[in-house]
Design a protein around this motif. Structure first.
Motif, short mmCIF file in Angstrom:
data_model
loop_
_atom_site.label_atom_id
_atom_site.label_comp_id
_atom_site.label_asym_id
_atom_site.label_seq_id
_atom_site.Cartn_x
_atom_site.Cartn_y
_atom_site.Cartn_z
N GLU A 1 0.83 -1.20 0.00
CA GLU A 1 0.00 0.00 0.00
C GLU A 1 0.87 1.26 0.00
O GLU A 1 0.57 2.22 -0.72
CB GLU A 1 -0.93 0.01 1.21
CG GLU A 1 -2.16 -0.86 1.08
CD GLU A 1 -3.23 -0.46 2.07
OE1 GLU A 1 -4.38 -0.24 1.64
OE2 GLU A 1 -2.92 -0.37 3.28
N ALA A 2 1.92 1.26 0.81
CA ALA A 2 2.80 2.43 0.88
C ALA A 2 3.48 2.68 -0.46
O ALA A 2 3.62 3.83 -0.89
CB ALA A 2 3.84 2.22 1.98
N VAL A 3 3.90 1.60 -1.13
CA VAL A 3 4.56 1.74 -2.43
C VAL A 3 3.58 2.29 -3.47
O VAL A 3 3.91 3.20 -4.24
CB VAL A 3 5.13 0.39 -2.88
CG1 VAL A 3 5.60 0.45 -4.34
CG2 VAL A 3 6.28 -0.03 -1.96
N LEU A 4 2.37 1.74 -3.49
CA LEU A 4 1.37 2.23 -4.45
C LEU A 4 1.04 3.69 -4.22
O LEU A 4 0.94 4.49 -5.17
CB LEU A 4 0.10 1.37 -4.36
CG LEU A 4 0.24 -0.11 -4.72
CD1 LEU A 4 -1.09 -0.82 -4.53
CD2 LEU A 4 0.75 -0.30 -6.14
N ALA A 5 0.87 4.07 -2.95
CA ALA A 5 0.53 5.46 -2.63
C ALA A 5 1.67 6.42 -2.99
O ALA A 5 1.42 7.57 -3.37
CB ALA A 5 0.20 5.58 -1.15
N ALA A 6 2.92 5.94 -2.90
CA ALA A 6 4.06 6.80 -3.15
C ALA A 6 4.38 6.95 -4.64
O ALA A 6 5.08 7.90 -5.02
CB ALA A 6 5.29 6.26 -2.41
N THR A 7 3.90 6.03 -5.47
CA THR A 7 4.34 6.01 -6.87
C THR A 7 3.23 6.23 -7.89
O THR A 7 3.53 6.54 -9.05
CB THR A 7 5.03 4.67 -7.20
OG1 THR A 7 4.12 3.60 -6.92
CG2 THR A 7 6.30 4.50 -6.36
N LEU A 8 1.98 6.06 -7.49
CA LEU A 8 0.87 6.21 -8.43
C LEU A 8 0.01 7.41 -8.06
O LEU A 8 -0.17 7.71 -6.88
CB LEU A 8 0.01 4.94 -8.44
CG LEU A 8 0.71 3.64 -8.85
CD1 LEU A 8 -0.25 2.46 -8.72
CD2 LEU A 8 1.26 3.73 -10.27
N GLU A 9 -0.51 8.04 -9.09
CA GLU A 9 -1.43 9.16 -8.85
C GLU A 9 -2.76 8.64 -8.33
O GLU A 9 -3.10 7.47 -8.58
CB GLU A 9 -1.65 9.94 -10.15
CG GLU A 9 -0.41 10.61 -10.71
CD GLU A 9 0.11 11.71 -9.82
OE1 GLU A 9 -0.72 12.34 -9.12
OE2 GLU A 9 1.34 11.93 -9.80
N PRO A 10 -3.54 9.46 -7.62
CA PRO A 10 -4.85 9.01 -7.17
C PRO A 10 -5.68 8.48 -8.34
O PRO A 10 -5.81 9.14 -9.37
CB PRO A 10 -5.47 10.27 -6.57
CG PRO A 10 -4.30 11.07 -6.11
CD PRO A 10 -3.22 10.82 -7.14
N GLY A 11 -6.19 7.28 -8.20
CA GLY A 11 -7.02 6.67 -9.24
C GLY A 11 -6.24 6.02 -10.37
O GLY A 11 -6.84 5.36 -11.22
N GLU A 12 -4.93 6.18 -10.41
CA GLU A 12 -4.14 5.59 -11.49
C GLU A 12 -4.10 4.07 -11.33
O GLU A 12 -3.87 3.54 -10.25
CB GLU A 12 -2.71 6.13 -11.48
CG GLU A 12 -1.86 5.61 -12.63
CD GLU A 12 -0.42 6.12 -12.59
OE1 GLU A 12 0.34 5.79 -13.54
OE2 GLU A 12 -0.07 6.83 -11.63
N ARG A 13 -4.28 3.37 -12.44
CA ARG A 13 -4.33 1.91 -12.41
C ARG A 13 -3.02 1.33 -12.92
O ARG A 13 -2.34 1.91 -13.74
CB ARG A 13 -5.49 1.41 -13.28
CG ARG A 13 -6.82 2.09 -13.00
CD ARG A 13 -7.51 1.52 -11.80
NE ARG A 13 -8.29 0.33 -12.17
CZ ARG A 13 -8.94 -0.41 -11.29
NH1 ARG A 13 -8.89 -0.15 -10.01
NH2 ARG A 13 -9.64 -1.45 -11.70
N ALA A 14 -2.72 0.14 -12.43
CA ALA A 14 -1.48 -0.53 -12.81
C ALA A 14 -1.72 -2.03 -12.87
O ALA A 14 -2.66 -2.56 -12.27
CB ALA A 14 -0.38 -0.22 -11.80
N VAL A 15 -0.84 -2.72 -13.60
CA VAL A 15 -0.80 -4.18 -13.55
C VAL A 15 0.21 -4.55 -12.47
O VAL A 15 1.35 -4.07 -12.48
CB VAL A 15 -0.40 -4.77 -14.91
CG1 VAL A 15 -0.05 -6.25 -14.77
CG2 VAL A 15 -1.53 -4.59 -15.91
#
Length: 299
Positions: A90-104
Motif C-alpha cells: 500500500e505504501a509503495v502504491l501510494a508513493a508512486t501512483l497518482e490518485p485513481g491511477e491503475r497498474a498491472v
C-alpha cells in the motif's frame, strides 16, 4: 532503437515506520507495472523484466522488508506478517501512483502472497487493474512442498519444515550451493548463468530475515483473501516447481473470482521470472494491453 530508460529511487514509509526502498524505471505517462519479489530475493530478481518492460512502461519495483536495500522491521514479531507485506505494498502504491491511477501488479512467490494479502485493502482496489501471480500459493505450503522426495505425510511435512526454516547460514556461493539451489528452486534445464544469478541474490538475504519469513510462510493461510482478489488475475506455475508445485496454481485459478487463466510452464521450476523471462514478461504485457490499453508511444 530503444533508448536507455530513466530510473529514480525513492523511499515509501510503511504503516509501522519501515522504510521501503523503491525504484521507478521508465518514462512518466507510460502504462504502470508494479513488481513484488519473493522470499530471499530482491529487486535484482526482476532484471529481465526491467530490461524489457521499462522501454515502454513505467515499472515500479521495491525491496520487500528485510531484503535488498530495505532494512528489517524494528519489531520482530509484528514486523513479519502478511499484514505487514500488504502495508508495504500500500505504501509503495501510494508513493508512486497518482490518485485513481491503475497498474498491472505482478508478484512472484511471497510477492504473489503480498498481492493476495492486500486484496481487501482500499488502496489496492483503487490501483490494481489486473494481477499476475507467479509460482505462488495461498496455504499449505509445507505439506505440498516437494523438496523432500518422499510420499506425502507427517514425516515429509516435518522434514520440509525443518529444511525451509533452517537457521544454518547459506555461506558463499559455491558449485555445491548452486547445485543445491538448482535442485530446490529451479528446473533441471535452467541455464548455468541463471542459476548463478539466483544463487547470488538468495545468498545475499540476511539469515535472520530468511528464517523469520520462513516461519510466516510455514503458517500461511490466505485462502479467504484469494476470494477477495476481484480483478482479472492470471497465474503462472512451473511444472518442476518443488516449493510451490502446480497444485497451488491450479487451486488459485479455480478459486479466483475473475481468473484470467493458468499457464503451466513445462520443465520450469520455482524461479519463473528468471528461468522463463519471456513467458513472464509476455504475460505482463498481455495484461497491460488488455486491461490498461496501450498508450501512445512518446519520443
Amino acid at each position: 532503437m530503444r533508448q536507455p530508460h530513466k530510473e529514480r529511487e525513492l523511499t515509501a514509509v510503511s504503516a509501522d515506520g519501515t522504510r521501503i526502498h523503491v525504484e521507478v524505471h521508465g518514462e512518466d505517462g507510460r502504462p504502470a507495472v508494479v513488481l513484488a519479489h519473493g522470499w530471499t530475493c530482491s529487486i535484482r530478481f526482476w532484471a529481465a523484466q526491467l530490461a524489457d518492460l521499462a522501454a515502454d512502461h513505467r515499472v515500479i519495483v521495491y525491496d520487500q522488508r528485510g531484503h535488498g536495500r530495505t532494512a528489517p522491521p524494528a519489531a520482530h514479531s509484528a514486523g513479519y506478517s502478511t499484514d505487514a507485506l500488504a502495508d508495504d505494498l500500500e505504501a509503495v502504491l501510494a508513493a508512486t501512483l497518482e490518485p485513481g491511477e491503475r497498474a498491472v501488479l505482478a508478484g512472484h512467490s511471497m510477492g504473489g502472497m503480498t498481492l493476495m494479502a492486500a486484496a481487501r485493502r482500499p488502496v489496492f482496489r483503487e490501483h490494481a487493474a489486473a494481477v499476475l501471480l507467479c509460482s505462488t500459493g495461498s496455504s499449505r505450503l509445507i505439506p505440498e512442498a516437494l523438496v523432500v522426495p518422499m510420499r506425502p505425510g507427517r514425516t515429509r511435512t516435518w522434514i520440509s519444515r525443518r529444511i525451509l526454516g533452517s537457521r544454518a547460514p547459506l555461506g558463499p556461493v559455491t558449485p555445491l550451493s548452486k547445485r543445491i539451489l538448482r535442485y530446490g528452486t529451479m528446473g533441471r534445464g535452467a541455464a548455468a548463468d541463471r542459476v548463478a544469478e539466483c544463487a547470488r541474490i538468495v545468498h545475499a538475504c540476511p539469515r535472520p530475515v530468511r528464517v523469520a519469513w520462513a516461519h510466516v510462510l510455514g503458517a500461511l493461510d490466505l485462502d479467504a483473501e484469494v476470494r477477495e482478489l476481484r480483478v482479472p488475475t492470471a497465474v503462472i506455475a512451473g511444472s518442476d516447481d518443488r516449493l510451490t508445485p502446480p497444485v497451488h496454481g491450479r487451486a488459485l485459478a479455480a478459486a479466483l473470482p475473475d481468473s484470467a487463466g493458468l499457464t503451466e510452464l513445462t520443465g520450469v521450476g520455482h524461479m519463473t521470472p528468471v528461468e522463463a523471462p519471456e513467458a513472464v514478461t509476455g504475460a505482463i504485457r498481455s495484461l497491460v494491453g488488455t486491461y490498461l490499453g496501450e498508450k501512445e508511444d512518446v519520443a
